[in-house]
Write a protein that holds these residues in place. Structure first.
Motif, PDB file in Angstrom:
ATOM      1  N   ALA A   1       0.644  -1.125   0.022  1.00  0.00           N
ATOM      2  CA  ALA A   1       0.137  -0.073   0.037  1.00  0.00           C
ATOM      3  C   ALA A   1       0.880   1.475   0.035  1.00  0.00           C
ATOM      4  N   GLY A   2       1.919   1.274   0.704  1.00  0.00           N
ATOM      5  CA  GLY A   2       2.850   2.470   0.755  1.00  0.00           C
ATOM      6  C   GLY A   2       3.314   2.771  -0.518  1.00  0.00           C
ATOM      7  N   VAL A   3       3.883   1.543  -1.134  1.00  0.00           N
ATOM      8  CA  VAL A   3       4.691   1.747  -2.515  1.00  0.00           C
ATOM      9  C   VAL A   3       3.733   2.163  -3.152  1.00  0.00           C
ATOM     10  N   LEU A   4       2.442   1.725  -3.532  1.00  0.00           N
ATOM     11  CA  LEU A   4       1.540   2.165  -4.362  1.00  0.00           C
ATOM     12  C   LEU A   4       1.044   3.747  -4.162  1.00  0.00           C
ATOM     13  N   THR A   5       0.962   3.882  -3.114  1.00  0.00           N
ATOM     14  CA  THR A   5       0.564   5.164  -2.676  1.00  0.00           C
ATOM     15  C   THR A   5       1.874   6.324  -3.107  1.00  0.00           C
ATOM     16  N   THR A   6       2.756   6.095  -2.941  1.00  0.00           N
ATOM     17  CA  THR A   6       4.059   6.795  -3.216  1.00  0.00           C
ATOM     18  C   THR A   6       4.020   6.793  -4.882  1.00  0.00           C
ATOM     19  N   ALA A   7       3.949   5.800  -5.573  1.00  0.00           N
ATOM     20  CA  ALA A   7       3.947   6.135  -6.979  1.00  0.00           C
ATOM     21  C   ALA A   7       2.687   6.800  -7.601  1.00  0.00           C
ATOM     22  N   LEU A   8       1.483   6.742  -6.658  1.00  0.00           N
ATOM     23  CA  LEU A   8       0.346   7.433  -7.327  1.00  0.00           C
ATOM     24  C   LEU A   8       0.553   8.931  -6.887  1.00  0.00           C
ATOM     25  N   MET A   9       1.095   9.341  -5.713  1.00  0.00           N
ATOM     26  CA  MET A   9       1.352  10.645  -5.345  1.00  0.00           C
ATOM     27  C   MET A   9       2.384  11.234  -6.362  1.00  0.00           C
ATOM     28  N   ALA A  10       3.460  10.579  -6.769  1.00  0.00           N
ATOM     29  CA  ALA A  10       4.528  10.934  -7.437  1.00  0.00           C
ATOM     30  C   ALA A  10       3.977  11.392  -8.988  1.00  0.00           C
ATOM     31  N   THR A  11       3.212  10.715  -9.358  1.00  0.00           N
ATOM     32  CA  THR A  11       2.653  10.828 -10.848  1.00  0.00           C
ATOM     33  C   THR A  11       1.271  11.705 -10.888  1.00  0.00           C
ATOM     34  N   LEU A  12       0.402  11.216 -10.025  1.00  0.00           N
ATOM     35  CA  LEU A  12      -1.031  12.090 -10.283  1.00  0.00           C
ATOM     36  C   LEU A  12      -1.348  12.762  -8.930  1.00  0.00           C
ATOM     37  N   ALA A  13      -0.632  12.582  -7.777  1.00  0.00           N
ATOM     38  CA  ALA A  13      -1.079  13.532  -6.610  1.00  0.00           C
ATOM     39  C   ALA A  13      -2.665  13.572  -6.407  1.00  0.00           C
ATOM     40  N   ARG A  14      -2.972  12.369  -6.413  1.00  0.00           N
ATOM     41  CA  ARG A  14      -4.560  12.140  -5.907  1.00  0.00           C
ATOM     42  C   ARG A  14      -4.462  12.004  -4.553  1.00  0.00           C
ATOM     43  N   LEU A  15      -4.296  12.839  -3.632  1.00  0.00           N
ATOM     44  CA  LEU A  15      -4.415  12.837  -2.274  1.00  0.00           C
ATOM     45  C   LEU A  15      -5.711  12.611  -1.635  1.00  0.00           C
ATOM     46  N   LEU A  16      -6.567  13.378  -2.326  1.00  0.00           N
ATOM     47  CA  LEU A  16      -7.896  13.210  -1.366  1.00  0.00           C
ATOM     48  C   LEU A  16      -8.665  11.775  -1.666  1.00  0.00           C
ATOM     49  N   ALA A  17      -8.249  11.203  -3.089  1.00  0.00           N
ATOM     50  CA  ALA A  17      -8.697   9.722  -3.110  1.00  0.00           C
ATOM     51  C   ALA A  17      -7.995   8.732  -2.367  1.00  0.00           C
ATOM     52  N   VAL A  18      -6.813   8.784  -2.166  1.00  0.00           N
ATOM     53  CA  VAL A  18      -6.012   7.856  -1.418  1.00  0.00           C
ATOM     54  C   VAL A  18      -6.528   8.333   0.232  1.00  0.00           C
ATOM     55  N   GLY A  19      -6.430   9.151   0.504  1.00  0.00           N
ATOM     56  CA  GLY A  19      -6.772   9.535   1.842  1.00  0.00           C
ATOM     57  C   GLY A  19      -8.211   9.057   2.253  1.00  0.00           C
ATOM     58  N   ALA A  20      -8.950   9.111   1.185  1.00  0.00           N
ATOM     59  CA  ALA A  20     -10.580   8.738   1.539  1.00  0.00           C
ATOM     60  C   ALA A  20     -10.465   7.022   1.740  1.00  0.00           C
ATOM     61  N   ILE A  21      -9.779   6.432   0.833  1.00  0.00           N
ATOM     62  CA  ILE A  21      -9.608   4.816   0.768  1.00  0.00           C
ATOM     63  C   ILE A  21      -8.960   4.383   2.027  1.00  0.00           C
ATOM     64  N   VAL A  22      -8.095   4.898   2.560  1.00  0.00           N
ATOM     65  CA  VAL A  22      -7.357   4.653   3.685  1.00  0.00           C
ATOM     66  C   VAL A  22      -8.438   4.818   4.768  1.00  0.00           C
ATOM     67  N   SER A  23      -8.953   5.747   4.883  1.00  0.00           N
ATOM     68  CA  SER A  23      -9.957   6.108   6.012  1.00  0.00           C
ATOM     69  C   SER A  23     -11.086   5.333   5.989  1.00  0.00           C
ATOM     70  N   LEU A  24     -11.717   5.144   4.809  1.00  0.00           N
ATOM     71  CA  LEU A  24     -13.024   4.086   4.851  1.00  0.00           C
ATOM     72  C   LEU A  24     -12.702   2.744   5.087  1.00  0.00           C
ATOM     73  N   TYR A  25     -11.397   2.421   4.619  1.00  0.00           N
ATOM     74  CA  TYR A  25     -10.900   1.014   4.889  1.00  0.00           C
ATOM     75  C   TYR A  25     -10.852   0.841   6.480  1.00  0.00           C
ATOM     76  N   ALA A  26     -10.187   1.747   7.260  1.00  0.00           N
ATOM     77  CA  ALA A  26     -10.372   1.747   8.749  1.00  0.00           C
ATOM     78  C   ALA A  26     -11.614   1.676   9.356  1.00  0.00           C
ATOM     79  N   TRP A  27     -12.544   2.572   8.721  1.00  0.00           N
ATOM     80  CA  TRP A  27     -13.921   2.644   9.265  1.00  0.00           C
ATOM     81  C   TRP A  27     -14.644   1.259   9.004  1.00  0.00           C
ATOM     82  N   VAL A  28     -14.523   0.638   7.850  1.00  0.00           N
ATOM     83  CA  VAL A  28     -15.036  -0.777   7.704  1.00  0.00           C
ATOM     84  C   VAL A  28     -14.685  -1.753   8.720  1.00  0.00           C
TER      85      VAL A  28
END
Length: 571
Positions: free
Chosen positions: A220-247
């Motif tokens: 998850a950390g490697v995928l996040t780093t790659a996604l942030m370096a290319t697309l900077a989808r901060l809100l999307a990744v933050g929402a996924i991590v948060s919702l995963y923890a809530w579930v």
């Protein structure tokens, strides 16, 4: 301040005191050593870590200390500081144990209490050592410079990847424990576990749940780093991590309360709602006297109703603690999700209410401020998202807590842990088996004190300043309360107890904010009286704590061996 920001601060304190309580639990819960001076090792760890990361003493800044190693390569880093604090606290714990460990339990407690007071008085009176009675400050926690993260550099992407890796690993580790529990077929835990581990759960036969969680977090950390370096989808990744923890949190709640029926849930919800109603006079009523009278009257009526239900209704008495737990979770849910939206809804601003709701749902990100990435969402409106240092620090503290908990669980389930519990129960039996209880007691003191020093180093990092008053004897008794609330001898209970105590502290702090400053100070001071009364009630009504003592007996030791299967002539 958003409710999620309050929870971040709360979780940081729970992590520190959870580790501190785990150390005391090793001493008393597993070995039976009553240590009233546990705070002394907390102090040693905090000041040792601070002196390692401070720069050389500069007399012109009105701060004096014996040594500052912060400019030395490697030695002046926080990693070395935490290690040194842990080792020194453990060493001093062993030295203190050598002459005192043979004392009777009550004399041992009083003696070690005196030793901790001596440590505190040395810090207070010896100004050359650590600035005496004044605060020791002038250092910063590690990696604070790049925060808040704006995803404009590769370092920002890497730091966010580390944050996601830790959170994902910790949450997945908890989900793995739930997955291995019985009766999880009532919820889609297996499917969620497969998704959360990126399919690695299928290697369960070869890998342990902890290893799967660690690798899943790394992925998850490697995928996040790659996604942030290319697309900077901060809100999307933050929402996924948060919702995963809530579930995952919802899955835990459903599993823990799986035996409760509809009427039990209804009583719990009514109890939580009643508590919210009882506190409504605080923000609504302006007259201080009427505010206090109305709140106390409604709280008394709520307690009386609960007592009546427990004493007069058998099925409520059977689940009296469970409905309190349900009521507490319902109350926290209302405070976290509903109450922040009432202000915008009262103004007719539905978009503003949804905006606040999103900020609290996506707890992994901090919203607002000058830095960060701006978003404009339909209906919700404008959002500025970033990662602040508090969340990154929390990820590190949770990693420390989870790692130490895992190691201690292995230790107490090992032969060493069984000997500690045997020493606690009957030293004569231990001696008859050729073991020396003295040696194991000293080892227990060393381990527990080292954990106290570790917690002290984390406190130094969190507080960014130290004063001797922080390490008063009351800290030990707070830790004892945490241990007895959760259950002495139960490592999970230490985390639960720390959560309950700091939830009480945070709640009373917020309630006190509705009163004038003069009264506010008295209310916060009165908390110590309430804590003392709570301590007595726990010892009287729940001597085993909420989770009870965990003797780590394996199923093979508790269950009879299965009878051999019948054979046929063909066999």
């Amino acid at each position: 301040m958003a409710a999620s920001d309050v929870v971040m601060s709360f979780m940081l304190l729970v992590s520190i005191y959870g580790i501190l309580s785990l150390g005391l639990n090793i001493k008393y819960g597993h070995t039976g050593l009553l240590d009233f001076g546990h705070v002394g090792f907390y102090l040693i760890g905090a000041y040792t870590a601070a002196l390692f990361v401070l720069g050389p003493d500069d007399p012109s800044d009105f701060t004096t200390y014996v040594v500052g190693l912060g400019e030395l390569p490697v030695i002046g880093t926080w990693g070395t500081a935490i290690l040194a604090a842990t080792l020194l606290a453990g060493l001093i714990g062993g030295l203190v144990a050598l002459p005192t460990i043979r004392l009777r339990e009550d004399y041992l407690a009083i003696t070690v209490l005196g030793v901790s007071v001596i440590f505190q008085r040395i810090i207070q009176s010896e100004s050359w050592l650590a600035n005496g009675p004044d605060a020791l400050r002038g250092y910063s926690p590690p990696l604070q410079g790049p925060f808040p993260l704006t995803m404009e550099t590769g370092l920002d992407a890497a730091l966010f990847g580390i944050f996601v890796a830790v959170v994902w690993a910790v949450v997945t580790g908890g989900l793995g424990r739930l997955h291995t529990a019985n009766d999880t077929t009532r919820w889609p835990v297996a499917r969620l576990y497969t998704l959360g581990t990126f399919g690695l759960a299928r290697r369960r036969g070869a890998w342990s749940a902890s290893r799967v969680a660690a690798v899943a977090g790394l992925v998850a950390g490697v995928l996040t780093t790659a996604l942030m370096a290319t697309l900077a989808r901060l809100l999307a990744v933050g929402a996924i991590v948060s919702l995963y923890a809530w579930v995952v949190a919802l899955a835990f709640v459903a599993h823990h309360y799986r035996d409760l029926g509809g009427r039990e849930w209804a009583v719990g919800v009514a109890l939580g709602t009643g508590l919210l109603v009882a506190l409504l006079p605080l923000p609504v009523v302006e007259a201080v006297g009427l505010k206090i009278a109305a709140t106390l009257g409604l709280l008394a009526a709520l307690v009386a109703s609960y007592y009546y239900a427990v004493t007069r209704t058998e099925w409520v008495a059977d689940v009296k603690l469970a409905v309190v737990g349900v009521g507490a979770m319902w109350f926290v849910s209302l405070w976290y999700f509903l109450l922040p939206t009432l202000g915008p809804l009262g103004r007719g601003d539905v978009g503003g209410a949804l905006n606040v709701l999103v900020q609290n749902l996506v707890w992994a990100l901090r919203f607002g401020g000058d830095g960060g990435i701006g978003y404009t969402l339909v209906v919700i409106g404008d959002l500025t998202a970033t990662i602040d240092y508090t969340r990154f620090q929390l990820a590190g503290f949770l990693l420390f807590l989870a790692g130490l908990y895992y190691v201690l669980e292995l230790a107490v389930q090992s032969p060493f842990g069984r000997v500690l519990r045997a020493v606690r129960n009957d030293e004569t039996v231990v001696k008859s088996l050729g073991k020396d209880p003295f040696v194991y007691k000293v080892q227990s003191m060393v381990i527990g004190s080292a954990l106290g020093g570790f917690a002290g180093a984390l406190w130094a990092m969190y507080a960014q300043g130290l004063t001797f008053t922080t390490f008063a004897p009351r800290v030990t008794f707070i830790t004892l309360l945490i241990m007895f609330v959760g259950g002495a001898g139960n490592n999970k209970g230490m985390i639960l107890g720390a959560g309950i105590f700091w939830a009480f502290q945070q709640a009373t702090t917020q309630l006190a904010s509705y009163f004038p400053p003069a009264i506010r100070v008295n209310i916060q001071a009165f908390r110590l009286v309430i804590v003392g009364v709570l301590f007595l009630l726990i010892l009287y009504y729940l001597p085993e704590g909420l989770l009870g003592r965990d003797d780590h007996t394996t199923p093979a030791e508790t269950q009879p061996e299965p009878e051999p299967e019948a054979t046929t002539e063909a066999d």
